[in-house]
Design a protein around this motif. Structure first.
Motif, PDB file in Angstrom:
ATOM      1  N   THR A   1      48.556  -8.761 120.167  1.00 46.61           N
ATOM      2  CA  THR A   1      49.790  -9.509 120.834  1.00 46.61           C
ATOM      3  C   THR A   1      50.268  -8.463 121.858  1.00 46.61           C
ATOM      4  O   THR A   1      50.803  -8.818 123.020  1.00 46.61           O
ATOM      5  N   ASN A   2      50.545  -7.255 121.365  1.00 47.91           N
ATOM      6  CA  ASN A   2      51.294  -6.297 122.214  1.00 47.91           C
ATOM      7  C   ASN A   2      50.244  -5.922 123.427  1.00 47.91           C
ATOM      8  O   ASN A   2      50.664  -5.655 124.416  1.00 47.91           O
TER       9      ASN A   2
ATOM     10  N   ASN B   1      62.807 -10.448 119.193  1.00 46.72           N
ATOM     11  CA  ASN B   1      62.443  -9.685 120.480  1.00 46.72           C
ATOM     12  C   ASN B   1      63.488  -9.585 121.429  1.00 46.72           C
ATOM     13  O   ASN B   1      63.668  -8.898 122.268  1.00 46.72           O
TER      14      ASN B   1
ATOM     15  N   SER C   1      51.059 -14.422 123.479  1.00 44.56           N
ATOM     16  CA  SER C   1      51.449 -13.505 124.465  1.00 44.56           C
ATOM     17  C   SER C   1      51.332 -14.164 125.974  1.00 44.56           C
ATOM     18  O   SER C   1      52.128 -13.530 126.792  1.00 44.56           O
TER      19      SER C   1
ATOM     20  N   ASP D   1      55.629 -16.791 123.883  1.00 44.47           N
ATOM     21  CA  ASP D   1      56.628 -15.791 124.044  1.00 44.47           C
ATOM     22  C   ASP D   1      57.271 -15.566 125.262  1.00 44.47           C
ATOM     23  O   ASP D   1      58.468 -15.647 125.430  1.00 44.47           O
TER      24      ASP D   1
ATOM     25  N   ALA E   1      50.474  -8.709 125.704  1.00 46.07           N
ATOM     26  CA  ALA E   1      51.807  -9.137 126.436  1.00 46.07           C
ATOM     27  C   ALA E   1      51.906  -8.611 127.753  1.00 46.07           C
ATOM     28  O   ALA E   1      52.528  -9.344 128.866  1.00 46.07           O
TER      29      ALA E   1
ATOM     30  N   SER F   1      49.005  -8.384 115.389  1.00 44.79           N
ATOM     31  CA  SER F   1      50.032  -7.390 116.175  1.00 44.79           C
ATOM     32  C   SER F   1      49.661  -6.641 117.049  1.00 44.79           C
ATOM     33  O   SER F   1      50.211  -6.684 118.074  1.00 44.79           O
TER      34      SER F   1
ATOM     35  N   GLU G   1      58.687  -4.560 120.510  1.00 45.62           N
ATOM     36  CA  GLU G   1      57.786  -5.718 120.948  1.00 45.62           C
ATOM     37  C   GLU G   1      57.550  -6.642 119.816  1.00 45.62           C
ATOM     38  O   GLU G   1      57.653  -6.287 118.751  1.00 45.62           O
ATOM     39  N   THR G   2      57.292  -7.944 120.064  1.00 43.34           N
ATOM     40  CA  THR G   2      56.859  -8.977 119.474  1.00 43.34           C
ATOM     41  C   THR G   2      55.583  -8.696 118.303  1.00 43.34           C
ATOM     42  O   THR G   2      55.954  -9.220 117.343  1.00 43.34           O
ATOM     43  N   GLY G   3      54.695  -8.108 118.728  1.00 44.22           N
ATOM     44  CA  GLY G   3      53.725  -7.962 117.811  1.00 44.22           C
ATOM     45  C   GLY G   3      54.103  -6.905 116.724  1.00 44.22           C
ATOM     46  O   GLY G   3      53.822  -7.099 115.428  1.00 44.22           O
ATOM     47  N   THR G   4      54.975  -6.002 117.238  1.00 42.61           N
ATOM     48  CA  THR G   4      55.302  -4.957 116.185  1.00 42.61           C
ATOM     49  C   THR G   4      56.450  -5.601 115.141  1.00 42.61           C
ATOM     50  O   THR G   4      56.316  -5.345 113.954  1.00 42.61           O
TER      51      THR G   4
END
Length: 287
Positions: A93-94, A48, A27, A31, A97, A90, A54-57
């Motif tokens: 990361t979100n 993404n 993050s 990313d 971010a 996950s 979102e990248t984490g998702t």
């Protein structure tokens, strides 16, 4: 039972901390600079840019089918901890971010991000889980091909993802830095998993085996084994000094040999994996 619960509790805590470290690398460094580090995380970074998720998702969604495939090989207990690690990575990361990139220097971002994700992956592996995705595939390969190191296998799979990112982002410079990130991460991962246990392996054929052996033990505090050998030409029996010496003491060991027997025949080579007292436990699970 109590000890087992405490051990599992420590493993879960380690996974949580490792997930935070891993998420920091993604993050805050990779990313936001469009550096795809390979694996499922790299795919999530690429997607993404193509979809509004979102990248984490994306990381979580991509891992679900892979985790289900891993149940048959490692069992529900192993996959349960892996799924926990995936969820933690996950979510974190979100959460991290919104902070954004801590640097826009691609070299610094790649190096810092690569090291952080390597530390995170290594800690999670040591806790008996994986971060999912290619980690599961690589762990399966390691069961069959134990001579291949984890970092090397990650390098092979990650290069494919980096190549894809070059086409998606349309920027060869970014792809180059992403590749550098993969290399740094692979080296750092090997260090985290296997430690800095490389050493110099010495075979010394000398007329002064006991003097040299004693000095190695007394001055360098390393182990020495005397091997019985026989000269191929002379057919004379002679003692061979065998010793494992940490890299930092290699020069001192060679000096001792030179001082005691200038005519000694010595073979010095590197040992990358060493098991036994002072090094790795022979009975630990191969990671």
């Amino acid at each position: 039972m109590k000890n087992a619960l405490m051990r599992e509790g420590k493993n879960l805590l380690m996974i949580a901390i490792a997930a935070l470290i891993y998420a920091m690398g993604i993050s805050w460094f990779l990313d936001p600079n469009q550096l795809a580090p390979g694996g499922v995380t790299g795919i999530a970074v690429i997607l993404n840019r193509l979809v509004n998720v979102e990248t984490g998702t994306l990381y979580f969604l991509l891992n679900v089918p892979i985790v289900l495939l891993g149940v048959w090989k490692f069992g529900v207990r192993f996959i349960a901890k892996t799924f926990y690690a995936i969820v933690m990575v996950s979510v974190m990361t979100n959460l991290l971010a919104p902070v954004g990139a801590l640097t826009d220097d691609l070299l610094i971002a790649g190096a810092a991000g690569g090291i952080l994700i390597a530390v995170g992956i290594g800690m999670i592996f040591k806790a008996g889980a994986t971060t999912g995705g290619t980690d599961i595939v690589i762990k399966i390969l390691r069961l069959k091909y134990r001579h291949l190191k984890t970092g090397f296998l990650f390098l092979c799979t990650d290069i494919i993802i980096v190549t894809i990112s070059a086409f998606v982002f349309g920027d060869l410079e970014i792809a180059f830095y992403a590749l550098a990130t993969v290399v740094i991460s692979g080296k750092a991962l090997d260090y985290v998993l296997y430690g800095g246990d490389t050493a110099k392996m010495l075979f010394i054929m000398t007329e002064q085996p006991e003097k040299i052996g004693k000095r190695l033990m007394d001055e360098l505090e390393v182990g020495v084994t005397y091997l019985h050998g026989q000269g191929g030409w002379t057919k004379k029996d002679r003692m061979v000094v065998f010793s494992m010496v940490p890299n930092r003491l290699g020069a001192e060991a060679q000096d001792i040999v030179k001082q005691e027997d200038a005519n000694a025949f010595m073979v010095v080579t590197s040992a990358n994996e060493i098991y036994g007292e002072g090094y790795k436990n022979l009975f630990e699970e191969v990671i």
